[in-house]
Design a protein around this motif. Structure first.
Motif, PDB file in Angstrom:
ATOM      1  N   ALA A  74      -5.540  -0.361   3.267  1.00  0.00           N
ATOM      2  CA  ALA A  74      -4.673  -1.436   3.849  1.00  0.00           C
ATOM      3  C   ALA A  74      -5.403  -1.990   5.053  1.00  0.00           C
ATOM      4  N   GLN A  75      -5.983  -1.269   5.584  1.00  0.00           N
ATOM      5  CA  GLN A  75      -6.941  -2.001   6.755  1.00  0.00           C
ATOM      6  C   GLN A  75      -8.482  -2.851   6.245  1.00  0.00           C
ATOM      7  N   ASN A  84      -6.135   2.760  11.280  1.00  0.00           N
ATOM      8  CA  ASN A  84      -5.400   1.462  11.812  1.00  0.00           C
ATOM      9  C   ASN A  84      -5.259   1.664  13.184  1.00  0.00           C
ATOM     10  N   HIS A 111      -0.688  -8.179   2.682  1.00  0.00           N
ATOM     11  CA  HIS A 111      -0.323  -9.108   3.741  1.00  0.00           C
ATOM     12  C   HIS A 111      -1.178  -8.960   5.138  1.00  0.00           C
ATOM     13  N   LYS A 112      -2.161  -8.098   4.949  1.00  0.00           N
ATOM     14  CA  LYS A 112      -2.924  -7.786   6.334  1.00  0.00           C
ATOM     15  C   LYS A 112      -4.353  -8.677   6.171  1.00  0.00           C
ATOM     16  N   HIS A 138      -2.575   7.179   8.264  1.00  0.00           N
ATOM     17  CA  HIS A 138      -1.220   6.297   8.575  1.00  0.00           C
ATOM     18  C   HIS A 138      -0.074   7.243   7.805  1.00  0.00           C
ATOM     19  N   ALA A 188       0.761  -1.252  -0.055  1.00  0.00           N
ATOM     20  CA  ALA A 188      -0.067   0.113  -0.086  1.00  0.00           C
ATOM     21  C   ALA A 188       0.706   1.287  -0.032  1.00  0.00           C
ATOM     22  N   THR A 189       1.940   1.084   0.789  1.00  0.00           N
ATOM     23  CA  THR A 189       2.846   2.450   0.648  1.00  0.00           C
ATOM     24  C   THR A 189       3.387   2.898  -0.511  1.00  0.00           C
ATOM     25  N   ASP A 220      -6.759   4.788   0.909  1.00  0.00           N
ATOM     26  CA  ASP A 220      -5.831   3.795   1.470  1.00  0.00           C
ATOM     27  C   ASP A 220      -6.682   2.491   2.214  1.00  0.00           C
ATOM     28  N   SER A 231      -2.794  -3.546   0.882  1.00  0.00           N
ATOM     29  CA  SER A 231      -1.514  -4.363   1.219  1.00  0.00           C
ATOM     30  C   SER A 231      -1.980  -5.903   1.020  1.00  0.00           C
TER      31      SER A 231
HETATM   32  C1  LIG Z   1      -3.640   2.434   7.260  1.00  0.00           C
HETATM   33  C2  LIG Z   1      -2.273   1.779   6.632  1.00  0.00           C
HETATM   34  N1  LIG Z   1      -1.946   2.414   5.608  1.00  0.00           N
HETATM   35  C3  LIG Z   1      -0.872   1.842   4.974  1.00  0.00           C
HETATM   36  C4  LIG Z   1      -0.039   0.915   5.671  1.00  0.00           C
HETATM   37  C5  LIG Z   1       1.172   0.356   4.871  1.00  0.00           C
HETATM   38  O1  LIG Z   1       0.854  -0.866   4.151  1.00  0.00           O
HETATM   39  P1  LIG Z   1       2.066  -1.865   3.607  1.00  0.00           P
HETATM   40  O2  LIG Z   1       2.719  -2.477   4.614  1.00  0.00           O
HETATM   41  O3  LIG Z   1       1.057  -2.528   2.585  1.00  0.00           O
HETATM   42  O4  LIG Z   1       2.661  -0.917   2.738  1.00  0.00           O
HETATM   43  C6  LIG Z   1      -0.544   0.177   6.771  1.00  0.00           C
HETATM   44  C7  LIG Z   1       0.152  -0.701   7.464  1.00  0.00           C
HETATM   45  O5  LIG Z   1       0.544  -0.694   8.456  1.00  0.00           O
HETATM   46  C8  LIG Z   1      -1.705   0.708   7.389  1.00  0.00           C
HETATM   47  O6  LIG Z   1      -2.211   0.330   8.611  1.00  0.00           O
END
Ligand SMILES: Cc1ncc(COP(=O)(O)O)c(C=O)c1O
Length: 383
Positions: free
Chosen positions: A176-177, A151, A199-200, A97, A72-73, A174, A197
């Motif tokens: 990711a969560q 998150n 992996h979550k 985040h 995601a980052t 975003d 992401s």
């Molecule tokens: C809200 C949020 N955005 C972005 C990220 C980053 O994700 P990634 O590990 O896929 O880069 C996280 C993970 O910690 C997250 O919780």
């Protein structure tokens, strides 16, 4: 037996089929996808394209506009790099985040991008659609960037409603969560782009994530290089996904992620979410009456992912988490969870919170063990 309650950081265990899919790929199919025409290239392409279809089907997107990258980052950075130029204005929220906040602060400092941060007035800090619209319409805005779920607290933000209300200003989400943790229909959402992401909640390996792009939203590649396609050209191909996937894609990660998404679809995201929700409610019921325990951002009737943040009066969050691991084999995360702005908004800065991230394989007895441990911490201390 150890108890893993840190799924918001990364899922463990992964979906049951992931390790086997990764091993099988490495043993039998590990060619370079799209490079040449021999059988290992074809088998690798099949795995990667199959994974793309699995992810897109789970998230409600078009496979051609679903691109793989490290996480995601990376994709948030890629969208910002492509869309922001000096003098632009971005609207975001206080619940982001650092994957969003750090690049935005960099653009603010180094590229004269204006960053407006909306502090939602509700107790969990979630901005209303009106609060977002008010800020977006105050000045010409190039982009809105929003967390789909915070998150730190698990609260869900109204991304689809905001996208509709601020249109044609594009909204980058975003997710990711939320990806894999709550139902997502990207095409229905009306947002410009969604980064997730692998992996979550998607229960895949680390090192792989996806970006979904609306048909009306394009970005320039952040990195350029070989794609296997249009090798005669010294420029990136125009078509997606190749245009945004320079270099060899993470085939091993894609094999695992595809298997994970297929497993999630079979089990159903709704069922995963409901299972976690029952455990979350059990946790809240068990913690809320422990003297000195404060639940942060908890509002029972609001949409959320299955995360709970709490603190305990007189206890350092880092020491409490270390004690939970050492004494009770319960793994939770302590601190600021890479989201200092959210903690400032929630008034839990700088000590942070204990964050419990519930996953599909947790059980009632995991939750009961945590509740019992916190009661013990209250009665006997944590030395
Ligand atoms: C809200 C949020 N955005 C972005 C990220 C980053 O994700 P990634 O590990 O896929 O880069 C996280 C993970 O910690 C997250 O919780």
């Amino acid at each position: 037996m150890s108890i893993y309650l840190d799924h918001a950081a990364t899922a463990f265990p992964k979906a049951p089929d992931v390790a086997e899919a990764v091993t099988l790929f490495l043993k039998q199919a590990a060619g370079n996808p799209g490079r040449g025409g021999h059988r290992l290239t074809v088998s690798a392409s099949r795995v990667v394209e199959g994974a793309r279809e699995d992810v897109a089907a789970l998230l409600g997107g078009n496979p051609e506009r679903t691109v793989f990258g490290p996480g995601a980052t990376f994709w948030i950075n890629a969208v910002l790099a492509s869309r922001l130029k000096a003098g632009d204005r971005v609207v975001t929220t206080a619940l982001e985040h650092n994957a969003v906040m750090r690049p935005l602060r960099w653009y603010e400092k180094k590229r004269r991008v204006k960053v407006a941060v909306v502090h939602g007035r509700s107790s969990d800090g979630v901005p209303t659609v009106d609060e977002m619209v008010e800020r977006v319409t105050r000045a010409p805005t190039s982009l809105v960037v929003m967390n789909h779920a915070c998150n730190v607290t698990g609260s869900v933000l109204p991304v689809a409603e905001v996208a509709q209300a601020v249109s044609p200003v594009p909204v980058l989400v975003d997710a990711a969560q939320t990806a894999g943790s709550r139902p997502i229909d990207f095409d229905e959402m009306g947002v410009a782009a969604l980064a997730a992401s692998g992996h979550k909640g998607l229960l895949g390996p680390t090192g792989i994530g996806v970006l979904l792009l609306a048909p009306w939203f394009e970005i320039e590649p952040l990195v350029r290089g070989g794609t296997g396609s249009r090798s005669e050209s010294e420029e990136m191909p125009e078509h997606l996904p190749d245009r945004l996937e320079a270099g060899t894609v993470n085939t091993v990660g894609a094999a695992g992620l595809g298997a994970a998404c297929a497993w999630i679809r079979e089990r159903a995201v709704e069922a995963i979410h409901d299972h976690g929700r029952q455990l979350l409610l059990r946790l809240v019921a068990g913690l809320k009456d422990v003297p000195g325990v404060f639940l942060h951002g908890w509002e029972s009737d609001k949409p959320r992912v299955n995360i709970l943040s709490f603190t305990m009066r007189g206890k350092d969050t880092g020491e409490l988490a270390a004690w939970l691991d050492r004494k009770h084999s319960v793994m939770v995360r302590a601190g600021l969870h890479c989201a200092p702005a959210a903690h400032q908004r929630l008034e839990t800065f700088p000590n942070g919170t204990i964050r419990v991230g519930i996953g599909p394989f947790n059980t009632e007895s995991d939750i009961d063990a945590l509740i019992a441990a916190i009661n013990e911490a209250y009665e006997n201390g944590i030395s």
